[in-house]
Design a protein around this motif. Structure first.
Motif, short mmCIF file in Angstrom:
data_model
loop_
_atom_site.label_atom_id
_atom_site.label_comp_id
_atom_site.label_asym_id
_atom_site.label_seq_id
_atom_site.Cartn_x
_atom_site.Cartn_y
_atom_site.Cartn_z
N ASP A 20 0.85 -1.20 0.00
CA ASP A 20 0.00 0.00 0.00
C ASP A 20 0.88 1.23 0.00
O ASP A 20 1.88 1.29 0.72
CB ASP A 20 -0.90 0.01 1.25
CG ASP A 20 -1.99 -1.04 1.15
OD1 ASP A 20 -2.36 -1.38 0.00
OD2 ASP A 20 -2.43 -1.55 2.19
N PHE A 21 0.48 2.22 -0.79
CA PHE A 21 1.26 3.45 -0.86
C PHE A 21 0.42 4.63 -0.38
O PHE A 21 -0.80 4.65 -0.54
CB PHE A 21 1.70 3.74 -2.30
CG PHE A 21 2.68 2.73 -2.85
CD1 PHE A 21 3.94 2.58 -2.29
CD2 PHE A 21 2.33 1.94 -3.94
CE1 PHE A 21 4.84 1.65 -2.80
CE2 PHE A 21 3.23 1.01 -4.46
CZ PHE A 21 4.48 0.87 -3.89
N SER A 22 1.13 5.61 0.15
CA SER A 22 0.45 6.84 0.54
C SER A 22 0.65 7.86 -0.59
O SER A 22 1.51 7.67 -1.44
CB SER A 22 1.08 7.39 1.82
OG SER A 22 2.38 7.85 1.53
N PRO A 23 -0.14 8.92 -0.61
CA PRO A 23 0.21 9.99 -1.56
C PRO A 23 1.48 10.69 -1.06
O PRO A 23 1.93 10.41 0.05
CB PRO A 23 -1.00 10.93 -1.50
CG PRO A 23 -1.88 10.47 -0.42
CD PRO A 23 -1.35 9.21 0.15
N GLY A 24 2.03 11.58 -1.86
CA GLY A 24 3.23 12.32 -1.44
C GLY A 24 4.50 11.70 -1.97
O GLY A 24 4.49 10.96 -2.96
N LYS A 25 5.60 12.01 -1.28
CA LYS A 25 6.92 11.57 -1.74
C LYS A 25 7.26 10.21 -1.13
O LYS A 25 7.24 10.06 0.09
CB LYS A 25 7.95 12.60 -1.25
CG LYS A 25 8.67 13.31 -2.38
CD LYS A 25 9.38 14.54 -1.90
CE LYS A 25 10.72 14.26 -1.29
NZ LYS A 25 11.55 15.46 -1.16
N ILE A 26 7.55 9.25 -1.98
CA ILE A 26 7.84 7.90 -1.48
C ILE A 26 9.25 7.50 -1.87
O ILE A 26 9.63 7.55 -3.05
CB ILE A 26 6.84 6.88 -2.08
CG1 ILE A 26 5.41 7.29 -1.68
CG2 ILE A 26 7.15 5.46 -1.61
CD1 ILE A 26 4.33 6.51 -2.37
N LEU A 27 10.02 7.12 -0.86
CA LEU A 27 11.38 6.66 -1.15
C LEU A 27 11.39 5.13 -1.24
O LEU A 27 10.91 4.45 -0.34
CB LEU A 27 12.33 7.10 -0.03
CG LEU A 27 13.78 6.62 -0.22
CD1 LEU A 27 14.46 7.36 -1.37
CD2 LEU A 27 14.60 6.80 1.06
#
Ligand SMILES: Nc1ncnc2c1ncn2[C@@H]1O[C@H](COP(=O)(O)OP(=O)(O)OP(=O)(O)O)[C@@H](O)[C@H]1O
Length: 353
Positions: A20-27
């Motif tokens: 699962d991913f959140s919005p925003g900047k993902i490293l």
């Protein structure tokens, strides 16, 4: 829009993955060869309907027989699911669980902008690569463009087959030329319109980012015109030449786009750094265009920016992308500045932690 959830099975070095991913900047970080780019590749597959770097059969995990990619996308409070399954028997796409006739019916549902370190060399190589990049972008943002492109390609294939025949086919060719002129003019019109806007965005961005000192210009070079009658006439005049060469020589399938800095063509005179900068400006401009003109903020995928830029430049760039995107994926080999990210994903040997 953003990717809420990604599920992949037997894709590259992943056997089964659900994340699962959140919005925003993902490293996305991990050592070399662990699967960071593979993850980016899977997401971008649902943007363009294929891999940006390999043939479908090379994407199946070694020893497996098929791969699947599925994603839940959030856009404007709406949720959609997209998926693809590929095996030697064939490939099919799904939207909200419904099998699709082709990828073109769902192209544009997940809008994305990708940058990879290998890209500048390819992009500044053959004109076909620049055309492809422009077409992929425009097809995501305009259904009319996509349809004109599909019809144009079909007609072009038929015309080329005729040109290869030894007999005189001028009358038959004329019918195909008529259609080529019609769809070709639409394609040229849309490319001209879009590049004019991208050009303005690029100039403005460069004034802020200062990637390329000097006056930057993107120009579209066409062998045709955006007037269908004129294209038709042009094609008529060139019949003998096309028949001799046994292929279609004029039209949007032969067009190009060029980047100029202070009037000099970057592909001829540009340094590697200038080319990289220009391509990034082009990508950033695409995100701005999608957000402002087509009204949907894309997902941005930036592979290995650290190997390209120093910390300051990288952060400035990421910040700019985030202004026009709901989700920015960034891959790196080191977990640097973790507090700058909304989500951090560690990858080891095809597993996500
Ligand atoms: N079809 C496949 N089946 C299984 N593994 C594969 C397949 N194709 C590639 N791989 C593996 O995927 C790995 C490469 O993954 P990826 O390109 O995502 O690396 P990366 O983490 O981005 O590394 P780098 O930081 O070096 O770019 C390699 O170990 C390669 O052997």
């Amino acid at each position: 829009m953003f990717v809420d959830r990604l599920q992949i099975v037997n894709f590259r070095n992943y056997d089964e993955l659900l994340v699962d991913f959140s919005p925003g900047k993902i490293l996305i970080y991990g050592a070399n060869g662990q699967g960071k780019t593979n993850l980016i590749e899977a997401i971008y597959y649902l943007v363009i309907g294929k891999s940006f770097r390999g043939k479908d059969n090379s994407l199946i995990r070694f020893g497996a027989e098929s791969f699947q990619i599925g994603a839940k996308i959030s856009k404007n409070d709406q949720k959609i699911t997209l998926g693809v399954e590929y095996s030697e028997k064939g490939k099919f796409f799904l939207k909200n669980g419904q099998k699709q006739k082709s990828f073109s019916s769902i192209l544009g549902n997940l809008k994305g902008v990708l940058f990879t370190p290998d890209e500048p060399v390819v992009f500044f190589g053959f004109p076909a690569n620049r055309r492809k990049a422009l077409d992929l972008f425009l097809a995501q943002t305009s259904k009319t463009y996509l349809l004109s492109l599909i019809y144009y390609q079909k007609v072009l294939t038929n015309k080329n087959a005729l040109l290869k025949q030894s007999r005189d086919v001028e009358n038959l060719i004329e019918a195909w030329n008529y259609k080529l002129a019609e769809f070709g003019a639409e394609i040229i019109k849309e490319r001209e319109k879009c590049l004019k806007i991208l050009n303005d965005i690029i100039k403005e961005l460069n004034a802020q980012l200062r990637f390329l000192p000097g006056k930057i210009e993107v120009s579209y070079k066409t062998t045709g015109t955006d007037d269908k009658e004129k294209i038709f006439e042009l094609l008529k005049q060139r019949y003998t030449e096309e028949k001799d060469k046994k292929q279609s020589l004029f039209g949007p399938h032969r067009d190009d786009l060029n980047f100029y800095v202070n009037g000099r063509d970057l592909k001829i005179f540009g340094s590697q750094g200038q080319k990289k900068g220009a391509l990034l400006l082009f990508k950033l401009a695409q995100a701005v265009y999608m957000a402002k003109i087509s009204g949907e903020r894309p997902v941005v995928l930036l592979d290995d920016l650290y190997s390209e830029f120093d910390k300051e430049k990288k952060e400035t760039l990421e910040g700019f992308f985030l202004k026009y995107s709901d989700q920015v994926f960034i891959t790196a080999t080191e977990p640097i500045d973790l507090k700058n990210y909304h989500q951090v994903v560690f990858i080891e040997n095809g597993k996500v932690f």
